[in-house]
Design a protein around this motif. Structure first.
Motif, PDB file in Angstrom:
ATOM      1  N   UNK A 474       0.783  -1.165   0.130  1.00  0.00           N
ATOM      2  CA  UNK A 474      -0.176  -0.021  -0.007  1.00  0.00           C
ATOM      3  C   UNK A 474       0.893   1.316  -0.142  1.00  0.00           C
ATOM      4  N   UNK A 475       1.958   1.446   0.909  1.00  0.00           N
ATOM      5  CA  UNK A 475       2.798   2.427   0.976  1.00  0.00           C
ATOM      6  C   UNK A 475       3.484   2.500  -0.539  1.00  0.00           C
ATOM      7  N   UNK A 476       4.052   1.611  -0.875  1.00  0.00           N
ATOM      8  CA  UNK A 476       4.838   1.393  -2.240  1.00  0.00           C
ATOM      9  C   UNK A 476       4.005   2.098  -3.228  1.00  0.00           C
ATOM     10  N   UNK A 477       2.628   1.693  -3.561  1.00  0.00           N
ATOM     11  CA  UNK A 477       1.869   2.231  -4.440  1.00  0.00           C
ATOM     12  C   UNK A 477       1.561   3.771  -4.425  1.00  0.00           C
ATOM     13  N   UNK A 478       1.411   4.120  -2.991  1.00  0.00           N
ATOM     14  CA  UNK A 478       1.390   5.413  -2.751  1.00  0.00           C
ATOM     15  C   UNK A 478       2.670   6.231  -3.052  1.00  0.00           C
ATOM     16  N   UNK A 479       3.702   5.961  -2.694  1.00  0.00           N
ATOM     17  CA  UNK A 479       5.120   6.282  -3.069  1.00  0.00           C
ATOM     18  C   UNK A 479       5.423   6.702  -4.457  1.00  0.00           C
ATOM     19  N   UNK A 480       4.958   5.642  -5.371  1.00  0.00           N
ATOM     20  CA  UNK A 480       5.086   5.883  -6.638  1.00  0.00           C
ATOM     21  C   UNK A 480       4.366   6.827  -7.387  1.00  0.00           C
ATOM     22  N   UNK A 481       3.392   7.435  -6.559  1.00  0.00           N
ATOM     23  CA  UNK A 481       2.504   8.615  -7.088  1.00  0.00           C
ATOM     24  C   UNK A 481       3.488   9.962  -6.877  1.00  0.00           C
ATOM     25  N   UNK A 482       4.561   9.824  -6.291  1.00  0.00           N
ATOM     26  CA  UNK A 482       5.287  11.031  -5.876  1.00  0.00           C
ATOM     27  C   UNK A 482       5.962  11.527  -7.089  1.00  0.00           C
ATOM     28  N   UNK A 483       6.334  12.857  -7.549  1.00  0.00           N
ATOM     29  CA  UNK A 483       6.895  13.035  -8.918  1.00  0.00           C
ATOM     30  C   UNK A 483       8.379  12.727  -8.778  1.00  0.00           C
ATOM     31  N   UNK A 484       9.081  12.588  -7.498  1.00  0.00           N
ATOM     32  CA  UNK A 484      10.600  12.063  -7.494  1.00  0.00           C
ATOM     33  C   UNK A 484      10.824  10.596  -7.282  1.00  0.00           C
ATOM     34  N   UNK A 496      11.835   0.558  19.354  1.00  0.00           N
ATOM     35  CA  UNK A 496      11.625   0.367  20.851  1.00  0.00           C
ATOM     36  C   UNK A 496      10.159   0.493  21.141  1.00  0.00           C
ATOM     37  N   UNK A 497       9.679   1.563  20.709  1.00  0.00           N
ATOM     38  CA  UNK A 497       8.456   1.953  21.162  1.00  0.00           C
ATOM     39  C   UNK A 497       7.256   1.617  20.510  1.00  0.00           C
ATOM     40  N   UNK A 498       7.509   1.263  19.240  1.00  0.00           N
ATOM     41  CA  UNK A 498       6.235   0.668  18.493  1.00  0.00           C
ATOM     42  C   UNK A 498       6.467  -0.856  17.900  1.00  0.00           C
ATOM     43  N   UNK A 499       7.355  -1.293  18.118  1.00  0.00           N
ATOM     44  CA  UNK A 499       7.747  -2.572  17.809  1.00  0.00           C
ATOM     45  C   UNK A 499       8.477  -2.841  16.234  1.00  0.00           C
ATOM     46  N   UNK A 500       7.871  -2.006  15.279  1.00  0.00           N
ATOM     47  CA  UNK A 500       8.295  -1.997  14.139  1.00  0.00           C
ATOM     48  C   UNK A 500       7.838  -0.641  13.347  1.00  0.00           C
ATOM     49  N   UNK A 501       8.547  -0.080  12.506  1.00  0.00           N
ATOM     50  CA  UNK A 501       8.255   1.088  11.761  1.00  0.00           C
ATOM     51  C   UNK A 501       8.422   0.938  10.156  1.00  0.00           C
ATOM     52  N   UNK A 502       7.927   1.292   9.102  1.00  0.00           N
ATOM     53  CA  UNK A 502       8.010   1.271   8.151  1.00  0.00           C
ATOM     54  C   UNK A 502       9.335   1.983   7.671  1.00  0.00           C
ATOM     55  N   UNK A 503      10.163   1.244   6.714  1.00  0.00           N
ATOM     56  CA  UNK A 503      11.410   2.066   6.174  1.00  0.00           C
ATOM     57  C   UNK A 503      11.246   1.915   4.471  1.00  0.00           C
ATOM     58  N   UNK A 527       6.939  13.842   4.186  1.00  0.00           N
ATOM     59  CA  UNK A 527       5.753  14.692   4.277  1.00  0.00           C
ATOM     60  C   UNK A 527       4.452  14.361   3.497  1.00  0.00           C
ATOM     61  N   UNK A 528       4.903  14.001   2.409  1.00  0.00           N
ATOM     62  CA  UNK A 528       3.745  13.188   1.340  1.00  0.00           C
ATOM     63  C   UNK A 528       2.968  12.221   1.811  1.00  0.00           C
ATOM     64  N   UNK A 529       3.850  11.336   2.672  1.00  0.00           N
ATOM     65  CA  UNK A 529       3.127  10.188   3.117  1.00  0.00           C
ATOM     66  C   UNK A 529       2.389  10.662   4.320  1.00  0.00           C
ATOM     67  N   UNK A 537       1.343   4.639   9.502  1.00  0.00           N
ATOM     68  CA  UNK A 537       1.872   4.326   8.411  1.00  0.00           C
ATOM     69  C   UNK A 537       2.994   5.389   7.885  1.00  0.00           C
ATOM     70  N   UNK A 538       3.227   6.355   8.599  1.00  0.00           N
ATOM     71  CA  UNK A 538       4.388   7.103   8.181  1.00  0.00           C
ATOM     72  C   UNK A 538       5.582   6.410   8.230  1.00  0.00           C
ATOM     73  N   UNK A 539       6.626   7.124   7.499  1.00  0.00           N
ATOM     74  CA  UNK A 539       7.996   6.245   7.231  1.00  0.00           C
ATOM     75  C   UNK A 539       8.919   6.799   8.471  1.00  0.00           C
ATOM     76  N   UNK A 540       8.713   6.234   9.644  1.00  0.00           N
ATOM     77  CA  UNK A 540       9.293   6.708  10.667  1.00  0.00           C
ATOM     78  C   UNK A 540      10.738   5.836  10.661  1.00  0.00           C
ATOM     79  N   UNK A 541      10.760   4.670   9.967  1.00  0.00           N
ATOM     80  CA  UNK A 541      12.038   3.834   9.801  1.00  0.00           C
ATOM     81  C   UNK A 541      12.861   4.511   9.097  1.00  0.00           C
ATOM     82  N   UNK A 542      12.516   5.690   8.423  1.00  0.00           N
ATOM     83  CA  UNK A 542      13.729   6.255   7.439  1.00  0.00           C
ATOM     84  C   UNK A 542      13.266   6.084   5.978  1.00  0.00           C
ATOM     85  N   UNK A 543      14.274   6.803   5.387  1.00  0.00           N
ATOM     86  CA  UNK A 543      14.100   6.640   3.868  1.00  0.00           C
ATOM     87  C   UNK A 543      15.574   6.317   3.349  1.00  0.00           C
TER      88      UNK A 543
END
Length: 577
Positions: A474-484, A496-503, A527-529, A537-543
């Protein structure tokens, strides 16, 4: 329990279980469209070379005779597992004739991806017990290295024609086998007893799982025949609705993969369609073939749709007016990406299907006259499904996620020499034998009122953030709509606080970046996400920006590869703040 919607016709007859795949798809007595109204089954999309509906079965017959003599085998003698033959080649117009020729001598085919390294090919040859290999000149070096490690001798390596490449090797060519067979008498008929088609393996295909070593799926003739018959029966609805009998179909997806092999190539042949065969994807050969051969149906993987979006101007310069249907599979296609393509081609019928190597391909698919973007369509006839929650109980309500279990005549007997995997994958209850797909789904009613299956993601790859499940796709499909963003993959990283985060691992699109540095671009993408998705679903695991995203030949993102790399990097460097 769910089954095919009411508009889907029942199977017209029981799938025959005493014949080969070749006998099924070439004979009108088994429902194939009569030869007089059929197109040429196989046409090269590069050269235009074609086999007619008369030439193709004849070529299969000659090839089988020549192969039987050179390999010194008799169709009705010896074990099939002693006649496992590998095909290590990109798509050619001889790919399906070769497969059916091998079946005619009582052999088994193990199709190998043309992207394999010597060690990967060696693993498959050893795992399947292959005794011979067909390849092409561009891949001969890799084939010879692997064959040497497996005891396959020089005289058991054969060469297939490849467009634009001359065979100057000393290996026997496929064309030579055909010429040998032309001078020989017909082979003895197989004459299998009832049930032999279900017992006899047609293929040993490597599963495309992303964790651990690939497993060898034993696929019977009956499995494939059942799936081809179910797919063709399902498609009668659209062919009747839009009033077309046969069509020109794109044969680009690798025939070494179950999707390209069964859903595309064998189903097209059975339905009397013309298959335009391409060995690999480039945007120019893809567009040229559509324009030149007036292709009606495109079978693609989602990365090809992404390429079309990137190459919008080039696409619009070509005459693609012949296209009515584009069908995706091999990986999920989310509605956001689909909507972008439909802005370019609003008259196209865009759908997708879902299946597995272990089910000899399709479980559900989209009909051209019942499209619901984001879903993988409805169940095929003869297939039943149920959704099982994390508590092990069956789910009967719509929009409630759970693991998909499937029951079908096309479910394989099991894995080769892997009883543990059999026990983990196939289960029994009072209703019979089921396969646990490992995919989380929801059942959703479409606008037509029919039940559609929506694939959420692989259960093992769902990201768990404070108890919430985040589907990477789902996140991959959304990211592909970004112009960059040119390409991307999302994986879980520990927190540590959430168990896992998306990267997110992102391939930048040069035209969309400008002078922005990586730090600022990562901030903009994050910010786009945040502006479009819930906070878990925010990319708090980094980019992290990368040069490419690892994928299987069918276009499936190999997230496990990225997870392994991330794990090793964290062990070495610690988490990045």
């Amino acid at each position: 329990m769910f089954s095919a919607p009411a508009w889907v016709p029942d199977l017209p007859f029981e799938p025959p279980n005493n014949i080969t795949i070749g006998e099924f798809i070439w004979s009108s007595k088994h429902g194939r469209r009569p030869a007089a109204t059929s197109r040429s089954p196989f046409t090269c999309g590069l050269t235009g070379k074609s086999f007619t509906v008369t030439q193709a079965p004849q070529r299969i017959n000659f090839l089988a005779r020549g192969l039987a003599q050179v390999l010194k085998v008799e169709p009705n003698k010896g074990l099939s597992l002693d006649k496992v033959i590998a095909i290590f080649s990109p798509n050619t117009i001889d790919y399906i004739p070769l497969i059916l020729g091998i079946h005619r001598i009582g052999g088994i085919v193990t199709p190998a991806s043309a992207s394999h390294s010597p060690s990967e090919l060696e693993y498959q040859l050893k795992k399947t017990g292959a005794t011979a290999i067909f390849t092409c000149v561009p891949l001969l070096s890799t084939a010879k290295k692997a064959a040497e490690q497996c005891g396959i001798t020089h005289d058991k390596i054969f060469i297939m024609d490849f467009p634009g490449v001359v065979n100057t090797t000393s290996h026997i060519s496929l064309e030579k086998l055909v010429s040998i067979g032309e001078e020989l008498p017909d082979l003895e008929a197989l004459n299998w007893p009832k049930g032999e088609g279900a017992r006899r393996a047609a293929f040993i295909c490597m599963s495309s799982g992303t964790s651990g070593l690939p497993k060898a799926c034993v696929i019977s003739h009956y499995n494939v025949i059942a799936n081809v018959l179910a797919t063709a029966t399902y498609e009668k609805g659209a062919r009747s609705h839009f009033k077309f009998g046969t069509q020109v179909t794109l044969g680009l997806l690798p025939m070494s993969h179950i999707y390209g092999l069964v859903t595309v190539a064998l189903c097209a042949t059975y339905q009397g369609d013309e298959l335009i065969v391409l060995p690999k994807f480039t945007i120019d050969t893809f567009l040229d073939a559509i324009q030149r051969f007036k292709i009606r149906r495109l079978y693609v993987a989602p990365p090809i749709i992404i390429q079309m979006l990137w190459n919008r101007d080039n696409c619009l310069k070509h005459d693609l007016s012949s296209v009515a249907s584009i069908h995706t599979g091999g990986a999920p296609l989310y509605a956001e990406t689909a909507e972008q393509l439909l802005k370019m081609y609003p008259n196209w019928h865009l759908g997708q299907g879902y299946g597995m190597t272990e089910t000899a391909t399709l479980i559900c698919t989209t009909s051209e006259h019942d499209i619901y973007l984001g879903s993988s369509g409805s169940l095929l006839p003869g297939i039943r499904a149920k959704v099982i929650g994390s508590d092990g109980k069956e789910i009967f309500t719509y929009e409630t996620p759970g693991e998909l279990f499937v029951q079908s005549p096309s479910i394989i007997p099991g894995y080769l020499g892997n009883g543990r995997a059999d026990e983990e994958t196939f289960v029994w209850d009072d209703d019979g034998r089921w396969i646990k797909t490992g995919d989380e789904v929801v059942i959703r009613k479409g606008p037509s009122g029919n039940e559609h299956i929506v694939i959420v993601d692989r259960i093992k790859e769902l990201i768990k953030v404070k108890g919430f499940q985040v589907p990477p796709a789902e996140l991959e499909a959304h990211l592909l709509t970004h112009v960059a963003v040119q390409d991307c993959a999302v994986i879980p990283v520990p927190d540590e606080s959430a168990g896992e985060r998306p990267k997110a691992f992102i391939v930048k699109k040069p035209s969309g970046v400008g002078s922005v540095d990586d730090e600022e671009l990562a901030r903009q993408i994050s910010l786009y996400v945040q502006n479009h998705k819930a906070s878990h679903k925010w990319l708090k695991g980094g980019i992290e920006f990368v040069n490419e995203v690892p994928k299987s030949p069918s276009g499936k993102i190999l997230r496990r590869v990225l997870m392994d790399l991330e794990r090793k990097r964290r062990a070495r460097e610690g988490p990045r703040l």
